[in-house]
Design an enzyme around this catalytic site. Sequence first.
Site, PDB file in Angstrom:
ATOM      1  CD  GLU A 166      -1.517   2.011   6.872  1.00 12.34           C
ATOM      2  OE1 GLU A 166      -0.521   2.483   6.331  1.00 12.34           O
ATOM      3  OE2 GLU A 166      -2.672   2.215   6.438  1.00 12.34           O
ATOM      4  CD  GLU A 167      -5.495   3.120   4.818  1.00 15.79           C
ATOM      5  OE1 GLU A 167      -5.167   4.316   4.865  1.00 15.79           O
ATOM      6  OE2 GLU A 167      -5.190   2.370   3.875  1.00 15.79           O
TER       7      GLU A 167
END
Length: 335
Positions: free
Chosen positions: A196-197
């Site tokens: 996600e990051e």
Amino acid sequence: MNIQNKDFIFSEFGVSGREEKVSEKIEEFGGKLVDNILYDVTGSLICVKKGTSKKNKKIMLSAHMDTIGFIITYIDEKGFLRFAEVGNQPDAYLLGKRVVFENGSIGVIGIERREYEKKLNKDKMFIDIGAKNKEDVLRSVKIGDICAVYSPYKVTDNIITGGWMDDRIGCFILLEVMESLKNNPNDILFVFSAQEEVGLRGAQTSSYKIEPDIGLAVDVTESSDLPEGELLGSCVLGKGAAIKIMDKTVIVPKRFIQYLCNLADKYEIPFQRDIMRARGTDAHAIQLSRNGVITGGLSVPVRYIHSASEMCALEDIQACIDIVKCFCQEEVQLC
Ligand code: CO
Ligand code: ZN
């Protein structure tokens, strides 16, 4: 809420792209609670709990396993390591911090000269693992190895503080809900997303894989109750679950916001209306998958996001658990 028996959620290493230790532990814990387990190509773990209703819809709940970190790009002859970011970590949170590598090695972040402390820049920083020289480093760390700033979590009366709260808190919430589900009408697809990051990659691949009808991203939001913090957003610690209205990457449909607010009102669960002025969550990737998926977000307000000491209130976590539980147990009329 049982933090002790899910201790692994807050302590297993899992920087973006290297989430295996986290997903293995979640699978071990959650595997027996669901009907089916899948993985997508990026490493997201998908736990499927079948629904009982004939009008069965597929609801995707997403919380990301990965945390931000660094990748080693260069090792000098004296044994100091240069690094690049994996995800975004503010410079101000780094100097003197301890990093942990996937294999357990430990290092400290230093800076070339004291005068650079006034104008911080990661290019002037290095990681020191206490090695004698390059050869000594190579016994434990090589180019391409990944590490992360970390400090173990601590729970006090009403606060939890530590590294990696973003978004292991979301993973914790999903597991708490998974444990409690009984005769849920709809299929619930618990997605523990990867990467996600670095751009919501796991949420994207997994939402194409499972083709949900409805999406809900469970993550953290910036808490604004700090000196002059009002420009960060609309939420504060201790006032309940943050129902997403908007962030930098998503505008939640009005009917989804209203549905969650009504649900919280009906069951008397505290909530607040969340506008996060920077950042985004998996909601963005789910909403834009295929020909579009109606998607909302639920978050825990956190102070000092992406630092080694993220802080949040236990009652907000509980409120999120309660709303997600109700969301899964009701017949949802959103599509
Ligand atoms: Co984050
Ligand atoms: Zn997050």
